[in-house]
Design a protein around this motif. Structure first.
Motif: not given
Length: 407
Positions: A20-27, A36-43, A56-61
Motif C-alpha cells: 500500500p505504500i510503494s505500490m510495488d509487488v511485496m518481496r 494491514v500488510t506492507y512490504d517490510r522495507t516500506s513499513i 492505510a488506516t491512519m490508526q494509532v499503533l
C-alpha cells in the motif's frame, strides 16, 4: 494475468500483492497489528521516520511490531513463478533510463526522485546505474543545478554515493564534480545545513572521495565555510556521522590554512571531548587521533591543544589501546606538544598520566625508527617532570629493561 498493448506485453499485478505504500509487488510482506500488510522495507522506513500510525488506516499503533505474512509470501512466490514474463520487474530498461536522462533538464526533482527510488530498491539496480553510460554526468549536472532545492540535492548526493560504492567511474566523477565545483559544493553545503542525517553522512563521504590528491584537497579546503560547516557536525552526537566527518577531516586538512581554519572553528575542543568520552568506540577514537595528529603539525593547533584542559591526557589514555597506526598518531601528538611545542603544562599532565611507562610500553612493539625516536625524546622530556622516582637514565637511551631493545 497478462495483457497486450500494441506490440508489448504487460503483466497485471493483483492488488493484493502490492504494498500500500510503494505500490510495488511485496518481496517480504509483513502485517501490522491493524491487520494491514506492507512490504517490510516500506513499513520499516515509515516507522523509522517517526510515524506511529498505520499508513492505510491512519490508526494509532498500540505496538509497532509486525509479523511475516507467510501465506501471502507463498502466494506471491507462486504467482511470480507462473507469471509471463517470470516477474513483474519494474526495473527500467536501458532505453527507459536513456530517455530519463534528458528529463533532468526540465523535471529535475521528479526525475531524481524516480531514479533514487529505483536505486534504493536493490544492489542490482545500483550496479546497473553505475555501469550505465551517461548516468554519472547527468547526476553531477543535476547536483550542480539543484542548490536551491534540498530534496533534489539529497537525491543527487545519494545517487553519487551509490554509484561510487558500486565502482562506477571514480576518476571521471571526480573530474565532473570539480569542474562544476562552485555549483556542486553549493548543493552539498545546502545538504550539510538542512538535509537529513543520512544525507549529511552521504555528502561527507562524497567529499572524502573527491579528496584524492593535493589539488582536489586544495579545492575542497578553499571552498569558503565548507570545512567549519563539516566540523560543526561533530556536535550532533551521531556516531556514524562523527566517523564520516573525522575520516574526511583527517584526509583533507593538508594545507596550513585548512588546519588553522579548523582550529579557529573549535575542532580541537570537539575532538578532545569525543576522545575522552567513555562511550566513544575504538574506531572513532582512532579517527580522533588522526585529526589531532594532522592539526598538531601547525603552531596554532599545538597552542589550542595545550590550552585544552583534557586533550593531552585523553591522548595518553588512548595510546596503549589503539591499533599501531593510531598509536603512532598519538605518539606524534604528544611529541609535538611536549618536545616541539615545549608546553610545560602538557608535559606535566602527560607525566602524571604515567607517560614514561606508556612510552616504554609502546616501544616494546615493532616500530619504525622515527616513532622510536619520538618515544625516546618524550621519555627524556617527561623524565624531568616525573615525580614517581623511576630514576631512569636515558641520556643515550641506555636501559636495563632487557625486553626493550635499544636503538
Amino acid at each position: 494475468m497478462a495483457k497486450v498493448r500494441g506490440d508489448k506485453l504487460y503483466v497485471t499485478v493483483p492488488n493484493l500483492f502490492r504494498c500500500p505504500i510503494s505500490m510495488d509487488v511485496m518481496r517480504s510482506p509483513v502485517s501490522l497489528c491493524t491487520g494491514v500488510t506492507y512490504d517490510r522495507t516500506s513499513i520499516q522506513r515509515w516507522l523509522d521516520s517517526g510515524h506511529d500510525t498505520c499508513p492505510a488506516t491512519m490508526q494509532v499503533l498500540p505496538s509497532k511490531d509486525f509479523i511475516p505474512n507467510l501465506t501471502l509470501h507463498r502466494l506471491i512466490r507462486l504467482w511470480l513463478l507462473s507469471a509471463d514474463p517470470p516477474s513483474p520487474d519494474h526495473r527500467p530498461s536501458a532505453d527507459h533510463l536513456r530517455a530519463l536522462l534528458p528529463a533532468f533538464d526540465h523535471d529535475l526533482a521528479g526525475t531524481l526522485s524516480k531514479i533514487a527510488e529505483f536505486a534504493k530498491s536493490s544492489a542490482d539496480n545500483r550496479r546497473l546505474l553505475a555501469a550505465f553510460s551517461g548516468f554519472d554526468s547527468a547526476v553531477v549536472r543535476a547536483l550542480a543545478g539543484s542548490s536551491s532545492k534540498i530534496s533534489p540535492s539529497e537525491n543527487a548526493v545519494f545517487l553519487l554515493d551509490s554509484v561510487l560504492r558500486e565502482n562506477g567511474n571514480p576518476d571521471r566523477i571526480r573530474r565532473l564534480i570539480l569542474d562544476a565545483r562552485e555549483q556542486c559544493f553549493d548543493s552539498m553545503t545546502s545538504v550539510l545545513r538542512n538535509g537529513s542525517l543520512k544525507s549529511k553522512i552521504e555528502t561527507v563521504r562524497v567529499l572524502e572521495f573527491l579528496a584524492c590528491d593535493s589539488q582536489s584537497k586544495k579545492s575542497i579546503s578553499e571552498t569558503r565555510g565548507l570545512l567549519p560547516l563539516v566540523a560543526s557536525l561533530l556536535k550532533d552526537g551521531q556516531e556514524e556521522l562523527n566517523d564520516a566527518v573525522l575520516s574526511f577531516l583527517g584526509v583533507v586538512s593538508v594545507s596550513h590554512s585548512a588546519k588553522v581554519e579548523l582550529v579557529d572553528c573549535g575542532v580541537v575542543a570537539a575532538v578532545s571531548e569525543l576522545l575522552r568520552a567513555c562511550s566513544t568506540a575504538a574506531a572513532t577514537a582512532e579517527r580522533c587521533l588522526r585529526v589531532l595528529a594532522v592539526v598538531a603539525t601547525c603552531a596554532e593547533g599545538r597552542a589550542a591543544m595545550a590550552a585544552d584542559a583534557w586533550c593531552a591526557s585523553a591522548v595518553v589514555e588512548r595510546v596503549a589501546k589503539a591499533k599501531k597506526e593510531a598509536a603512532e598518531d598519538a605518539v606524534a601528538v604528544l611529541w609535538s606538544l611536549c618536545c616541539l611545542g615545549g608546553s610545560v603544562k602538557v608535559r606535566d599532565d602527560v607525566a602524571k598520566r604515567n607517560g614514561v611507562a606508556v612510552m616504554l610500553l609502546v616501544m616494546q612493539s615493532g616500530w619504525e625508527e622515527h616513532v622510536r625516536n619520538m618515544c625516546v625524546d618524550l621519555i627524556k622530556v617527561l623524565k624531568g617532570a616525573c615525580k614517581n622516582g623511576l630514576g631512569l637514565e636515558l641520556g643515550c637511551y641506555d636501559t636495563k629493561t632487557t625486553h626493550i631493545k635499544p636503538c
